[in-house]
Design a protein around this motif. Structure first.
Motif, short mmCIF file in Angstrom:
data_model
loop_
_atom_site.label_atom_id
_atom_site.label_comp_id
_atom_site.label_asym_id
_atom_site.label_seq_id
_atom_site.Cartn_x
_atom_site.Cartn_y
_atom_site.Cartn_z
N PHE A 194 4.05 -7.53 -13.63
CA PHE A 194 4.34 -6.35 -14.43
C PHE A 194 4.87 -5.29 -13.47
N HIS A 195 6.01 -5.57 -12.90
CA HIS A 195 6.58 -4.69 -11.88
C HIS A 195 7.14 -3.42 -12.51
N LEU A 196 6.97 -2.32 -11.80
CA LEU A 196 7.46 -1.01 -12.26
C LEU A 196 8.77 -0.70 -11.55
N LYS A 197 9.77 -0.28 -12.33
CA LYS A 197 11.08 -0.07 -11.74
C LYS A 197 11.66 1.27 -12.18
N LYS A 198 12.49 1.80 -11.29
CA LYS A 198 13.27 3.00 -11.62
C LYS A 198 14.57 2.92 -10.84
N PRO A 199 15.70 3.09 -11.50
CA PRO A 199 16.98 2.89 -10.81
C PRO A 199 17.30 3.95 -9.75
N PHE A 200 16.87 5.19 -9.99
CA PHE A 200 17.18 6.27 -9.05
C PHE A 200 15.94 7.12 -8.82
N ALA A 201 15.30 6.93 -7.70
CA ALA A 201 14.06 7.65 -7.42
C ALA A 201 14.31 9.14 -7.17
N GLN A 202 13.37 9.94 -7.60
CA GLN A 202 13.40 11.39 -7.38
C GLN A 202 12.21 11.79 -6.52
N GLU A 203 12.35 12.92 -5.82
CA GLU A 203 11.26 13.35 -4.96
C GLU A 203 9.98 13.59 -5.73
N GLU A 204 10.10 14.04 -6.96
CA GLU A 204 8.90 14.30 -7.77
C GLU A 204 8.19 13.03 -8.23
N ASP A 205 8.80 11.88 -7.95
CA ASP A 205 8.13 10.61 -8.26
C ASP A 205 7.09 10.24 -7.20
N SER A 206 7.08 10.95 -6.09
CA SER A 206 6.10 10.66 -5.05
C SER A 206 4.69 10.82 -5.60
N ALA A 207 3.91 9.75 -5.52
CA ALA A 207 2.57 9.75 -6.11
C ALA A 207 1.91 8.42 -5.80
N GLY A 215 -5.58 -2.25 -10.00
CA GLY A 215 -5.11 -2.74 -8.72
C GLY A 215 -5.42 -1.73 -7.64
N PRO A 216 -5.16 -2.09 -6.39
CA PRO A 216 -5.50 -1.21 -5.26
C PRO A 216 -4.61 0.01 -5.14
N GLY A 217 -3.49 0.00 -5.84
CA GLY A 217 -2.61 1.16 -5.80
C GLY A 217 -1.52 1.06 -4.76
N THR A 218 -0.41 1.68 -5.06
CA THR A 218 0.72 1.80 -4.13
C THR A 218 1.10 3.25 -4.05
N ARG A 219 1.18 3.76 -2.83
CA ARG A 219 1.62 5.14 -2.65
C ARG A 219 3.13 5.15 -2.48
N LEU A 220 3.81 5.78 -3.39
CA LEU A 220 5.27 5.89 -3.34
C LEU A 220 5.64 7.22 -2.70
N SER A 221 6.46 7.14 -1.70
CA SER A 221 6.96 8.33 -1.03
C SER A 221 8.47 8.33 -1.14
N VAL A 222 9.00 9.33 -1.82
CA VAL A 222 10.45 9.44 -1.98
C VAL A 222 10.94 10.50 -1.00
N LYS A 238 0.83 -1.20 0.00
CA LYS A 238 0.00 0.00 0.00
C LYS A 238 0.87 1.25 0.00
N LEU A 239 1.98 1.15 0.70
CA LEU A 239 2.89 2.30 0.84
C LEU A 239 4.31 1.83 0.68
N LEU A 240 5.05 2.57 -0.11
CA LEU A 240 6.46 2.25 -0.30
C LEU A 240 7.26 3.53 -0.13
N SER A 241 8.18 3.52 0.80
CA SER A 241 9.02 4.69 1.05
C SER A 241 10.46 4.38 0.71
N VAL A 242 11.07 5.24 -0.07
CA VAL A 242 12.49 5.07 -0.42
C VAL A 242 13.16 6.44 -0.31
#
Lengths: 108, 115
Positions: A70-83, A99-106, A9-13
């Motif tokens: 169908f995993h989504l990947k990015k090698p270097f996360a940016q703050e503006e990717d938070s969504a 899908g239920p969604g994942t909130r990404l917090s960078v 539900k939530l992913l923080s990096v």
């Protein structure tokens, strides 16, 4: 029936770290797979789709039919990717299932 | 390009009344429009798919007599919530599919509150 799961539900990096948002699907046929993104106070928008095999904003996603993922990947996360990120499937442009969604917090 | 608008952006109505939500594709023709419902902190749930000039296809569990969908032109689809009840309060989102592609473009959503 078709189904899309996103286990987190939530992913923080931290900024600059790699990120992977997981998506698995169940469907007996060959669906189209998509990733949609919703930034704060904005409407949902298409990020990428598997048939185009493109990289958008540094994100890529590979369809693994054997693992139905169908995993989504990015090698270097940016703050503006938070969504909020939604994985979705459809068949012939119809019957969209999200899908239920994942909130990404960078984090900075 | 590919802008979809919804009107109104929010609406409050009393129980028992009906409310109409419009979805317009502003700069492209959309043979297919989709209507979704989103509950707080939940994902989008497809309610129905409407094709221009034909009856909408409703997802299982969605009452077609309660949620009337009309897609009279290639740029306009409407969702009418009839005899609204408080449990119909939700965020309704439409999307439009550009002819010949699998892409869909989303509207900003309409927040319906039934008192």
């Amino acid at each position: 029936a078709q189904r899309v799961t996103q286990p987190e539900k939530l992913l923080s990096v931290f900024k600059g770290a790699p990120v992977e948002l997981k998506c698995n699907y169940s469907y007996s046929g060959s669906p189209e797979l998509f990733w949609y993104v919703q930034y704060s106070r904005q409407r949902l928008q298409l990020l990428l789709r598997h048939i185009s095999r493109e990289s958008i904003k540094g994100f890529t996603a590979d369809l693994n039919k054997g693992e139905t993922s169908f995993h989504l990947k990015k090698p270097f996360a940016q703050e503006e990717d938070s969504a909020m990120y939604y994985c979705a499937l459809s068949l012939y442009g119809q019957n969209f299932v999200f899908g239920p969604g994942t909130r990404l917090s960078v984090l900075p | 390009g590919a802008v979809v608008s919804q009107h109104p952006s929010w609406v409050i109505c009393k129980s028992g009344t009906s409310v109409k939500i419009e979805c317009r594709s502003l700069d492209f023709q959309a043979t297919t429009m989709f209507w979704y419902r989103q509950f707080p902190k939940q994902s989008l749930m497809l309610m129905a798919t409407s094709n221009e000039g034909s009856k909408a296809t409703y997802e299982q569990g969605v009452e077609k007599d309660k949620f009337l969908i009309n897609h009279a032109s290639l740029t306009l689809s409407t969702l009418t919530v009839t005899s609204a009840h408080p449990e119909d309060s939700s965020f309704y989102i439409c999307s439009a599919g550009r002819t010949g592609t699998y892409e869909q473009y989303f509207g900003p959503g309409t927040r319906l509150t039934v008192t």
